[in-house]
Scaffold this active site. Sequence first.
Site, PDB file in Angstrom:
ATOM      1  CB  VAL A  27     -14.295 -56.010 -15.111  1.00 29.10           C
ATOM      2  CG1 VAL A  27     -13.635 -55.135 -14.051  1.00 29.10           C
ATOM      3  CG2 VAL A  27     -15.819 -55.903 -15.009  1.00 29.10           C
ATOM      4  CE  LYS A 116     -22.356 -59.403  -9.421  1.00 30.12           C
ATOM      5  NZ  LYS A 116     -22.010 -58.366 -10.363  1.00 30.12           N
ATOM      6  CD  GLU A 201     -25.756 -61.279 -17.766  1.00 35.02           C
ATOM      7  OE1 GLU A 201     -25.875 -62.514 -17.779  1.00 35.02           O
ATOM      8  OE2 GLU A 201     -25.016 -60.653 -17.000  1.00 35.02           O
ATOM      9  CG  ASP A 212     -26.540 -58.836  -9.142  1.00 32.56           C
ATOM     10  OD1 ASP A 212     -25.398 -59.242  -9.367  1.00 32.56           O
ATOM     11  OD2 ASP A 212     -26.806 -57.623  -8.972  1.00 32.56           O
ATOM     12  CE  LYS A 216     -24.238 -56.352  -7.346  1.00 33.77           C
ATOM     13  NZ  LYS A 216     -24.937 -55.729  -8.485  1.00 33.77           N
ATOM     14  N   GLY A 318     -20.360 -51.868 -15.707  1.00 35.12           N
ATOM     15  CA  GLY A 318     -19.617 -51.361 -16.864  1.00 35.12           C
ATOM     16  C   GLY A 318     -18.138 -51.620 -16.651  1.00 35.12           C
TER      17      GLY A 318
HETATM   18  P1  NAP Z   1     -16.705 -61.550 -18.577  1.00 39.10           P
HETATM   19  O1  NAP Z   1     -16.769 -60.430 -19.537  1.00 39.10           O
HETATM   20  O2  NAP Z   1     -17.582 -62.727 -18.770  1.00 39.10           O
HETATM   21  O3  NAP Z   1     -15.171 -62.071 -18.549  1.00 39.10           O
HETATM   22  C1  NAP Z   1     -14.785 -63.219 -17.870  1.00 39.10           C
HETATM   23  C2  NAP Z   1     -13.307 -63.494 -18.199  1.00 39.10           C
HETATM   24  O4  NAP Z   1     -12.889 -64.612 -17.417  1.00 39.10           O
HETATM   25  C3  NAP Z   1     -13.050 -63.843 -19.661  1.00 39.10           C
HETATM   26  O5  NAP Z   1     -11.854 -63.226 -20.094  1.00 39.10           O
HETATM   27  C4  NAP Z   1     -12.857 -65.369 -19.639  1.00 39.10           C
HETATM   28  O6  NAP Z   1     -11.928 -65.856 -20.575  1.00 39.10           O
HETATM   29  C5  NAP Z   1     -12.294 -65.582 -18.258  1.00 39.10           C
HETATM   30  N1  NAP Z   1     -12.628 -66.910 -17.741  1.00 39.10           N
HETATM   31  C6  NAP Z   1     -13.867 -67.363 -17.396  1.00 39.10           C
HETATM   32  N2  NAP Z   1     -13.774 -68.620 -16.950  1.00 39.10           N
HETATM   33  C7  NAP Z   1     -12.467 -68.951 -17.007  1.00 39.10           C
HETATM   34  C8  NAP Z   1     -11.722 -70.123 -16.677  1.00 39.10           C
HETATM   35  N3  NAP Z   1     -12.333 -71.215 -16.240  1.00 39.10           N
HETATM   36  N4  NAP Z   1     -10.385 -70.097 -16.846  1.00 39.10           N
HETATM   37  C9  NAP Z   1      -9.746 -69.004 -17.330  1.00 39.10           C
HETATM   38  N5  NAP Z   1     -10.415 -67.861 -17.654  1.00 39.10           N
HETATM   39  C10 NAP Z   1     -11.729 -67.859 -17.511  1.00 39.10           C
HETATM   40  O7  NAP Z   1     -16.941 -61.049 -17.084  1.00 39.10           O
HETATM   41  P2  NAP Z   1     -16.934 -59.532 -16.546  1.00 39.10           P
HETATM   42  O8  NAP Z   1     -18.194 -58.855 -16.937  1.00 39.10           O
HETATM   43  O9  NAP Z   1     -15.626 -58.893 -16.859  1.00 39.10           O
HETATM   44  O10 NAP Z   1     -17.056 -59.788 -14.977  1.00 39.10           O
HETATM   45  C11 NAP Z   1     -15.939 -60.264 -14.219  1.00 39.10           C
HETATM   46  C12 NAP Z   1     -16.313 -60.251 -12.729  1.00 39.10           C
HETATM   47  O11 NAP Z   1     -16.609 -58.907 -12.327  1.00 39.10           O
HETATM   48  C13 NAP Z   1     -17.534 -61.077 -12.367  1.00 39.10           C
HETATM   49  O12 NAP Z   1     -17.366 -61.655 -11.091  1.00 39.10           O
HETATM   50  C14 NAP Z   1     -18.667 -60.049 -12.295  1.00 39.10           C
HETATM   51  O13 NAP Z   1     -19.713 -60.427 -11.431  1.00 39.10           O
HETATM   52  C15 NAP Z   1     -17.897 -58.865 -11.719  1.00 39.10           C
HETATM   53  N6  NAP Z   1     -18.505 -57.574 -12.021  1.00 39.10           N
HETATM   54  C16 NAP Z   1     -18.759 -57.226 -13.312  1.00 39.10           C
HETATM   55  C17 NAP Z   1     -19.335 -55.997 -13.596  1.00 39.10           C
HETATM   56  C18 NAP Z   1     -19.606 -55.579 -15.012  1.00 39.10           C
HETATM   57  O14 NAP Z   1     -20.106 -54.483 -15.223  1.00 39.10           O
HETATM   58  N7  NAP Z   1     -19.294 -56.403 -16.013  1.00 39.10           N
HETATM   59  C19 NAP Z   1     -19.657 -55.118 -12.529  1.00 39.10           C
HETATM   60  C20 NAP Z   1     -19.366 -55.488 -11.213  1.00 39.10           C
HETATM   61  C21 NAP Z   1     -18.783 -56.730 -10.976  1.00 39.10           C
HETATM   62  P3  NAP Z   1     -12.189 -65.769 -22.157  1.00 39.10           P
HETATM   63  O15 NAP Z   1     -12.193 -64.300 -22.475  1.00 39.10           O
HETATM   64  O16 NAP Z   1     -11.062 -66.478 -22.772  1.00 39.10           O
HETATM   65  O17 NAP Z   1     -13.526 -66.412 -22.373  1.00 39.10           O
END
Ligand code: NAP
Length: 448
Positions: A27, A116, A201, A212, A216, A318
């Site tokens: 995201v 969430k 996953e 999850d 919500k 997404g």
């Molecule tokens: P993701 O792909 O796992 O990305 C997480 C990011 O956070 C990565 O860039 C990571 O850094 C960084 N990070 C994690 N721990 C960290 C720390 N301790 N210090 C600094 N940076 C840190 O996650 P995502 O899918 O984008 O999701 C992000 C949020 O959006 C989550 O809360 C998720 O529940 C929510 N969300 C996601 C979706 C979806 O479709 N993906 C939909 C709705 C809501 P690195 O890249 O360096 O590892």
Amino acid sequence: MTTPLDTTDVKAPHRPLKVALLGCGNVGSQVARILLEDAEALAARTGASLELIGIAVRRLDAPREVPLPQDLFTTDAESLVKDADLVIELLGGIEPARTLIQTAIAHGACVVSANKALLAAEGPALYEQADAAGVQLSYEAAVAGAIPILRPIRDSLAGDKITRVLGIVNGTTNFILDQMDTTGAEFATALAEAQRLGYAEADPTADIEGHDAAAKASILASLSFHTRFALQDVHCEGITSISARDIEAAREAGLVIKLLAIAEKTVSPEGLAGVSVRVHPTLLSREHPLAAVRGAFNAVFVEAEYAGELMFYGQGAGGTPTASAVLGDLVSAARRIVLGGPGRTETTTGQVPALGIESVQTSYCIGLTVTDQPGVLAQLTQIFADHEVSIETMRQTIHHGSEGQQAFAELRIVTHRALESALARTVADIRELPVTTEITSVLRVEGI
Ligand code: NAP
């Protein structure tokens, strides 16, 4: 009167607003891309330019989905947050997300989050801190990804009274149940297919056990009923016990099984008015609008006293769809900074109690097998009558055992609306009957 030299009604342009982005994964990378690519359009809509001052990540050298200026990246999230007007938290998990959001609020920044898990666990404390500091904490993306659902509930329906919310808020489980429905696959096969296609996953526990969706559900219930419901208030059942036979039996009856997040006004057996918040597999009529939600899509069906029935449908996850919801929150929070004052966006004046699952009233479908002998149906119907649960339909399939094996009957009993506690006692008594071989499923039914 205004003359050409009179400039008193011309507003000075607002100073640029500093935006800190925490996380650059699925995201975050899309949010950063859009912030940079659409900077002009976003500034025009906001009334101030939104200046991305940095992106906090864990690994500076990790490959990124989107090419972004390397000098924006930092591992010092804390310093970044302290310097920002607006903080976007897209790290996921509880820590360090919680501490960084608290730091942002303490420094007067508005916060946008999609987390969430954190909001369901720690939301009430964070909202209070944000209220006290006069800043906004927005989280549209935390429920059903791209679908605008929290703002309609919070703002557009602020003059109405919501009575019930039914949501398909987890794309993974909807994909799995839809696969089982369309291909006849067992749960494990459909899960493997979801993993192969990237909808589930490697560790699918949070999705398939309903955790999850429960997070919500607590957020949806809190906004819908102006009361803060915690994750512990949500009764949660996943989809792991749903079999191909359950799906087939549902289809034969004109029903479909969906994992629903439900929040509704109800009354406990003791007469206490409250709200039941729950997540469980549910039998729905194929005529219900939610039955048409296929694959990994999400939808939320809202029933309100004045508006009637409303449905919100779209992509629940997404990178780019979720970024859309994040940016909507960002522009909205930024506009409030430009116009002055955070505005009051949420109320918690409802203070209605969360009622346990025993207070729920719905219809049920019970699947069981019994030995095929005279008087069995009479014994069963007597148990239902004893607990004042009335039967709507009963389907029986006799299986004639092969030589030496006793014949058995497979039964599907659908009840009229009954109290969960009465149904639980009914099922317990049926289980004790010597003729009962197995209770294969007990599913709640909605929308018929
Ligand atoms: P993701 O792909 O796992 O990305 C997480 C990011 O956070 C990565 O860039 C990571 O850094 C960084 N990070 C994690 N721990 C960290 C720390 N301790 N210090 C600094 N940076 C840190 O996650 P995502 O899918 O984008 O999701 C992000 C949020 O959006 C989550 O809360 C998720 O529940 C929510 N969300 C996601 C979706 C979806 O479709 N993906 C939909 C709705 C809501 P690195 O890249 O360096 O590892």
